[in-house]
Design a protein around this motif. Sequence first.
Motif, short mmCIF file in Angstrom:
data_model
loop_
_atom_site.label_atom_id
_atom_site.label_comp_id
_atom_site.label_asym_id
_atom_site.label_seq_id
_atom_site.Cartn_x
_atom_site.Cartn_y
_atom_site.Cartn_z
N ALA A 233 -80.69 -81.03 -71.91
CA ALA A 233 -81.65 -80.96 -70.80
C ALA A 233 -82.26 -82.34 -70.55
O ALA A 233 -82.44 -82.77 -69.40
CB ALA A 233 -82.74 -79.94 -71.13
N PHE A 234 -82.54 -83.05 -71.62
CA PHE A 234 -83.22 -84.35 -71.53
C PHE A 234 -82.43 -85.36 -70.69
O PHE A 234 -83.02 -86.17 -69.97
CB PHE A 234 -83.43 -84.91 -72.94
N SER A 235 -81.10 -85.31 -70.80
CA SER A 235 -80.29 -86.35 -70.16
C SER A 235 -79.87 -86.01 -68.73
O SER A 235 -79.12 -86.76 -68.10
CB SER A 235 -79.05 -86.65 -71.01
N HIS A 236 -80.33 -84.88 -68.20
CA HIS A 236 -80.04 -84.59 -66.79
C HIS A 236 -80.66 -85.68 -65.91
O HIS A 236 -81.67 -86.28 -66.28
CB HIS A 236 -80.59 -83.22 -66.39
N SER A 237 -80.03 -85.91 -64.77
CA SER A 237 -80.51 -86.98 -63.91
C SER A 237 -80.13 -86.67 -62.46
O SER A 237 -79.68 -85.56 -62.15
CB SER A 237 -79.91 -88.32 -64.38
N MET A 238 -80.28 -87.64 -61.61
CA MET A 238 -79.86 -87.52 -60.21
C MET A 238 -79.19 -88.82 -59.79
O MET A 238 -79.59 -89.89 -60.27
CB MET A 238 -81.06 -87.25 -59.30
N ASN A 239 -78.19 -88.70 -58.93
CA ASN A 239 -77.63 -89.89 -58.31
C ASN A 239 -78.35 -90.13 -56.99
O ASN A 239 -78.59 -89.18 -56.23
CB ASN A 239 -76.12 -89.73 -58.08
N TYR A 240 -78.69 -91.36 -56.73
CA TYR A 240 -79.51 -91.65 -55.55
C TYR A 240 -79.33 -93.08 -55.09
O TYR A 240 -78.81 -93.94 -55.81
CB TYR A 240 -81.00 -91.39 -55.86
#
Length: 228
Positions: free
Chosen positions: A110-117
């Motif tokens: 869960a901690f390493s989830h992110s978004m590309n932007y």
Amino acid sequence: MSTQEEDTSTVDTAFTDTPPPSERARVRRAAERAHYDGATIHTIVDDAWLCHVAFACPDVVCIPTACWRIGDKLYIHGSNGSRMMKHLTSGAPACVAITHLDGLVMARSAFSHSMNYRSVLIHGRFEVVRDADKPAVLDALMEHIAPGRAREARPPDDSELKATTVLGIDLTEAAAKVRNGGPRDKEEDMALPVWAGVLPLREAHLPPQPEPGFGGATPAYVSAWDQR
Ligand SMILES: Cc1cc2nc3c(=O)[nH]c(=O)nc-3n(C[C@H](O)[C@H](O)[C@H](O)COP(=O)(O)OP(=O)(O)OC[C@H]3O[C@@H](n4cnc5c(N)ncnc54)[C@H](O)[C@@H]3O)c2cc1C
């Protein structure tokens, strides 16, 4: 999603050749994602229909509004009566944000989830566009919406121009930040049987909805709208 960016945040040297235009514009966290060159900033700005303008009036507010670019300036417009327009006309400090969300980055933890932007932050003060320049600057908004539109739509008359404040801010004190690629999981999480990867996102162009009773010709940019 984690409220932190990945470990790369400790890296404090941007890979871009163009240095930050000021200390306050310098990206500190995940600085390897920073870009300060005009080409990158202009491309991200040109892909945007809207920006968010933050200012203190006296409480801090952040207002979404339409935006467009001419050269090295970003423009916004609004009613003379708008609190934002009145406040920014005085030359008050502002910060403008533009954001494109390109994907959800699914990690094994869960901690390493992110978004590309792709995002741009602009620091500075808006300047009022002079009456004589308003028609050309507003034409550029029409052209940003659809090339050729400025020649088709009825131009603003004197009363419409008088009722509209147009403001421009220099793009010189701006930073872009771009994240792309997949998740960056910790080594010990790599064997977890959890789906990992990117769920890409993009703005959808849906079929045009003509006004009932319209009998005129359909411009090419309308016919091609949902093929973009
Ligand atoms: C869609 C999206 C989702 C994000 N999700 C998270 C999240 O969940 N958690 C998280 O910590 N961060 C997230 N970020 C990154 C976030 O925008 C900040 O860059 C980050 O939180 C660092 O903030 P800071 O105040 O420490 O920035 P600093 O690096 O201290 O900011 C200094 C200067 O860098 C520039 N800058 C900072 N951020 C940006 C930016 N995004 N774009 C352009 N210039 C910038 C500005 O000029 C700013 O004044 C996300 C960004 C986007 C676009």
